[in-house]
Design an enzyme around this catalytic site. Structure first.
Site, PDB file in Angstrom:
ATOM      1  CB  SER A 126      -0.852  -0.027   1.268  1.00  0.00           C
ATOM      2  OG  SER A 126      -1.451   1.222   1.501  1.00  0.00           O
ATOM      3  CE1 TYR A 150      -3.761  -2.677   5.622  1.00  0.00           C
ATOM      4  CE2 TYR A 150      -3.284  -0.348   5.237  1.00  0.00           C
ATOM      5  CZ  TYR A 150      -3.581  -1.607   4.753  1.00  0.00           C
ATOM      6  OH  TYR A 150      -3.674  -1.806   3.387  1.00  0.00           O
ATOM      7  CE  LYS A 154      -1.333  -4.335   3.387  1.00  0.00           C
ATOM      8  NZ  LYS A 154      -1.691  -5.672   2.889  1.00  0.00           N
TER       9      LYS A 154
HETATM   10  P1  NAD Z   1     -10.888  -6.971   1.283  1.00  0.00           P
HETATM   11  O1  NAD Z   1     -11.088  -6.921   2.754  1.00  0.00           O
HETATM   12  O2  NAD Z   1     -12.064  -6.743   0.405  1.00  0.00           O
HETATM   13  O3  NAD Z   1     -10.202  -8.379   0.874  1.00  0.00           O
HETATM   14  C1  NAD Z   1      -9.317  -9.064   1.716  1.00  0.00           C
HETATM   15  C2  NAD Z   1      -9.807 -10.492   1.831  1.00  0.00           C
HETATM   16  O4  NAD Z   1      -8.923 -11.245   2.662  1.00  0.00           O
HETATM   17  C3  NAD Z   1     -11.213 -10.606   2.445  1.00  0.00           C
HETATM   18  O5  NAD Z   1     -12.032 -11.351   1.576  1.00  0.00           O
HETATM   19  C4  NAD Z   1     -10.969 -11.334   3.779  1.00  0.00           C
HETATM   20  O6  NAD Z   1     -12.066 -12.162   4.114  1.00  0.00           O
HETATM   21  C5  NAD Z   1      -9.697 -12.112   3.483  1.00  0.00           C
HETATM   22  N1  NAD Z   1      -8.874 -12.451   4.647  1.00  0.00           N
HETATM   23  C6  NAD Z   1      -8.419 -11.617   5.617  1.00  0.00           C
HETATM   24  N2  NAD Z   1      -7.660 -12.297   6.495  1.00  0.00           N
HETATM   25  C7  NAD Z   1      -7.618 -13.595   6.076  1.00  0.00           C
HETATM   26  C8  NAD Z   1      -7.010 -14.772   6.582  1.00  0.00           C
HETATM   27  N3  NAD Z   1      -6.280 -14.769   7.688  1.00  0.00           N
HETATM   28  N4  NAD Z   1      -7.192 -15.948   5.898  1.00  0.00           N
HETATM   29  C9  NAD Z   1      -7.947 -15.971   4.759  1.00  0.00           C
HETATM   30  N5  NAD Z   1      -8.551 -14.880   4.257  1.00  0.00           N
HETATM   31  C10 NAD Z   1      -8.391 -13.699   4.898  1.00  0.00           C
HETATM   32  O7  NAD Z   1      -9.736  -5.926   0.936  1.00  0.00           O
HETATM   33  P2  NAD Z   1      -9.218  -5.400  -0.480  1.00  0.00           P
HETATM   34  O8  NAD Z   1      -9.600  -3.962  -0.574  1.00  0.00           O
HETATM   35  O9  NAD Z   1      -9.599  -6.333  -1.563  1.00  0.00           O
HETATM   36  O10 NAD Z   1      -7.657  -5.441  -0.215  1.00  0.00           O
HETATM   37  C11 NAD Z   1      -6.854  -6.536  -0.601  1.00  0.00           C
HETATM   38  C12 NAD Z   1      -5.432  -6.296  -0.132  1.00  0.00           C
HETATM   39  O11 NAD Z   1      -4.969  -5.064  -0.670  1.00  0.00           O
HETATM   40  C13 NAD Z   1      -5.281  -6.182   1.393  1.00  0.00           C
HETATM   41  O12 NAD Z   1      -4.084  -6.813   1.763  1.00  0.00           O
HETATM   42  C14 NAD Z   1      -5.185  -4.689   1.616  1.00  0.00           C
HETATM   43  O13 NAD Z   1      -4.443  -4.372   2.777  1.00  0.00           O
HETATM   44  C15 NAD Z   1      -4.455  -4.243   0.369  1.00  0.00           C
HETATM   45  N6  NAD Z   1      -4.726  -2.822   0.047  1.00  0.00           N
HETATM   46  C16 NAD Z   1      -6.018  -2.399  -0.094  1.00  0.00           C
HETATM   47  C17 NAD Z   1      -6.274  -1.067  -0.371  1.00  0.00           C
HETATM   48  C18 NAD Z   1      -7.693  -0.578  -0.483  1.00  0.00           C
HETATM   49  O14 NAD Z   1      -7.922   0.604  -0.333  1.00  0.00           O
HETATM   50  N7  NAD Z   1      -8.684  -1.407  -0.775  1.00  0.00           N
HETATM   51  C19 NAD Z   1      -5.209  -0.170  -0.519  1.00  0.00           C
HETATM   52  C20 NAD Z   1      -3.906  -0.640  -0.399  1.00  0.00           C
HETATM   53  C21 NAD Z   1      -3.673  -1.979  -0.111  1.00  0.00           C
HETATM   54  C1  UD1 Z   2      -6.848   5.388   3.462  1.00  0.00           C
HETATM   55  C2  UD1 Z   2      -5.959   4.714   4.481  1.00  0.00           C
HETATM   56  C3  UD1 Z   2      -4.691   4.197   3.822  1.00  0.00           C
HETATM   57  C4  UD1 Z   2      -5.034   3.295   2.646  1.00  0.00           C
HETATM   58  C5  UD1 Z   2      -5.907   4.103   1.685  1.00  0.00           C
HETATM   59  C6  UD1 Z   2      -6.345   3.309   0.491  1.00  0.00           C
HETATM   60  C7  UD1 Z   2      -6.462   6.049   6.479  1.00  0.00           C
HETATM   61  C8  UD1 Z   2      -5.920   7.013   7.487  1.00  0.00           C
HETATM   62  N1  UD1 Z   2      -5.621   5.690   5.495  1.00  0.00           N
HETATM   63  O1  UD1 Z   2      -6.154   6.481   2.962  1.00  0.00           O
HETATM   64  O2  UD1 Z   2      -3.939   3.457   4.746  1.00  0.00           O
HETATM   65  O3  UD1 Z   2      -3.850   2.892   1.987  1.00  0.00           O
HETATM   66  O4  UD1 Z   2      -7.097   4.513   2.383  1.00  0.00           O
HETATM   67  O5  UD1 Z   2      -7.307   2.388   0.890  1.00  0.00           O
HETATM   68  O6  UD1 Z   2      -7.591   5.593   6.585  1.00  0.00           O
HETATM   69  N2  UD1 Z   2     -12.339  11.951   3.059  1.00  0.00           N
HETATM   70  C9  UD1 Z   2     -13.349  12.843   3.373  1.00  0.00           C
HETATM   71  N3  UD1 Z   2     -14.513  12.352   3.872  1.00  0.00           N
HETATM   72  C10 UD1 Z   2     -14.739  11.015   4.074  1.00  0.00           C
HETATM   73  C11 UD1 Z   2     -13.706  10.099   3.730  1.00  0.00           C
HETATM   74  C12 UD1 Z   2     -12.518  10.610   3.245  1.00  0.00           C
HETATM   75  O7  UD1 Z   2     -13.185  14.050   3.221  1.00  0.00           O
HETATM   76  O8  UD1 Z   2     -15.818  10.636   4.554  1.00  0.00           O
HETATM   77  C13 UD1 Z   2     -11.089  12.466   2.479  1.00  0.00           C
HETATM   78  C14 UD1 Z   2      -9.835  12.168   3.303  1.00  0.00           C
HETATM   79  O9  UD1 Z   2      -9.606  13.175   4.239  1.00  0.00           O
HETATM   80  C15 UD1 Z   2      -8.772  12.091   2.200  1.00  0.00           C
HETATM   81  C16 UD1 Z   2      -9.532  11.536   0.986  1.00  0.00           C
HETATM   82  O10 UD1 Z   2     -10.908  11.806   1.249  1.00  0.00           O
HETATM   83  O11 UD1 Z   2      -8.301  13.380   1.888  1.00  0.00           O
HETATM   84  C17 UD1 Z   2      -9.342  10.052   0.766  1.00  0.00           C
HETATM   85  O12 UD1 Z   2      -9.652   9.361   1.983  1.00  0.00           O
HETATM   86  P1  UD1 Z   2      -9.686   7.759   2.069  1.00  0.00           P
HETATM   87  O13 UD1 Z   2     -10.568   7.226   0.994  1.00  0.00           O
HETATM   88  O14 UD1 Z   2     -10.043   7.407   3.474  1.00  0.00           O
HETATM   89  O15 UD1 Z   2      -8.207   7.308   1.727  1.00  0.00           O
HETATM   90  P2  UD1 Z   2      -6.812   7.759   2.402  1.00  0.00           P
HETATM   91  O16 UD1 Z   2      -7.019   8.676   3.528  1.00  0.00           O
HETATM   92  O17 UD1 Z   2      -5.920   8.187   1.307  1.00  0.00           O
END
Ligand code: NAD
Ligand code: UD1
Length: 341
Positions: A126, A150, A154
């Protein structure tokens, strides 16, 4: 024989979209997911979209016996490791849950892979690993830090992977550092389905649009950005899915660890995203300005040249595409997968 990919966390948001890309490219897919943050309906819909079956195993990755039996019984060519808990606020309240689950499941996975000589891995990292970046756009070699458990998981997992790639086991590992994923499959049948009140911006905006929430709270309009609201790099989940295929296809250098930024390279403010959503959906989003959210930073966007150069990948979809696709998913499924299950 097609390559067989183990997808951990495949029932989740990014995993389910990536499986579509994998199946369309001819890969066989085996999913392990404990469904702690997802619904098996996502995989049924993936099967409807691709017309192919997804082999699903519902257990926790920390269950080494089940994982060992699965990898023993299947010829796995590579693993994409999405499984993990991802809510920043919850990680601060329950650090042990996050360290236990995210590190524990990764250790179990890596040990099982090593035992069975599976050494190709793509890991979901991330942009959170850059902490509060000193300069923009963010390049992969910038200093890394984390401000919450979190983010620490990572960073620690990336360190583990890098250390392993230096052993003589022939590991070939890529971490993809996602910026802010948005959007959904263009069919509108799968998408992001957050539990409870969404933390992230676009899922919240979508729920305001369906009438489930009254209005958006904009966290701060006094940041050092053009309109004062926070700037992020919103990357379409279908582009993210394509990045995993590109990474997989480049895992051909044993003994290598690489990390890539996966974003668009452009920043979008909160108010710009709201405007793009209104244009894409035709729905007006009422909002109020409030205080900054603790821990938020002004701006965060990626330098994406390394992924373009080495993975031959770049984002092709716009923020407006992401808003249109998120809205199609949300309007067709106002309560997410719960509507049909
Ligand atoms: P998500 O929660 O939709 O998917 C993660 C999946 O992993 C879920 O289906 C959950 O049930 C499963 N899981 C969690 N722990 C487990 C375990 N111990 N054994 C088996 N299954 C398990 O999340 P996502 O948005 O699809 O994210 C996927 C990955 O990407 C995560 O590692 C997350 O940290 C990373 N990531 C997500 C974002 C984002 O904003 N969505 C941003 C940066 C990184
Ligand atoms: C969040 C996570 C980050 C993760 C990223 C992508 C936090 C502190 N960080 O980041 O670890 O990698 O998501 O999943 O949660 N905002 C509003 N109103 C809202 C929600 C958000 O104004 O109700 C604004 C926030 O202040 C920010 C932007 O929207 O400026 C994006 O927010 P968000 O979607 O939560 O993502 P990040 O803060 O970038």
């Amino acid at each position: 024989m097609p390559e067989r990919i183990l997808v951990t966390g495949g029932a989740g948001y990014i995993g389910s979209h990536t499986i579509i890309g994998l199946q369309e490219a001819g890969y066989d897919v085996v999913v392990v997911d404990n469904l702690s943050n997802s619904n098996p309906e996502s995989l049924k819909r993936v099967e409807q979209i691709t017309g192919k079956q997804v082999e699903f195993h519902g257990f926790d990755l920390q269950d080494r016996q089940q994982l060992d039996a699965l990898v023993q019984a299947n010829r796995i060519d590579a693993v994409i490791h999405f499984a993990g808990l991802k809510a920043v606020g919850e990680s601060t309240a329950k650090p042990l849950l996050y360290y236990g689950n995210n590190l524990g499941s990764t250790l179990s996975l890596l040990e099982t892979m090593r035992k069975h000589d599976v050494n190709k891995l793509v890991f979901s990292s991330s942009a959170t690993v850059y902490g509060d970046p000193r300069t923009l756009p963010i390049t992969e070699d910038m200093p890394r830090s984390a401000t919450n458990p979190y983010g620490h998981t990572k960073l620690m997992i990336e360190q583990m992977l890098e250390d392993m790639s230096k052993t003589s086991d022939g590991w070939n590992i890529t971490s993809l550092r996602y910026f802010n994923p948005i959007g959904a499959h263009p069919s509108g049948s799968i998408g992001e389905d957050p539990n409870g009140i969404p933390n992230n911006l676009l899922p919240y905006v979508c729920q305001v649009a369906t009438g489930r929430r009254d209005k958006l709270t904009v966290f701060g309009d006094d940041y050092a950005t053009p309109d004062g609201t926070g700037v992020r790099d919103y990357i379409h989940v279908m582009d993210l899915a394509a990045a995993h295929l590109a990474a997989l296809q480049h895992l051909d250098h044993p003994g290598t660890y690489k990390a890539y930024n996966i974003g668009t390279g452009a920043g979008t403010s909160v108010l710009e995203l709201v405007k793009a959503f209104e244009e894409a959906s035709g729905v007006t989003i009422p909002y109020q300005i409030a205080d900054r959210r603790p821990g938020d930073i002004d701006s965060c966007y990626a330098d994406v040249s390394l992924a373009a150069r080495e993975l031959d990948w770049k984002a092709e979809r716009s923020v407006t595409d992401g808003c249109a696709d998120s809205w199609r998913w949300q309007s067709q499924n106002p309560h997410g997968y719960a509507d049909r299950t």
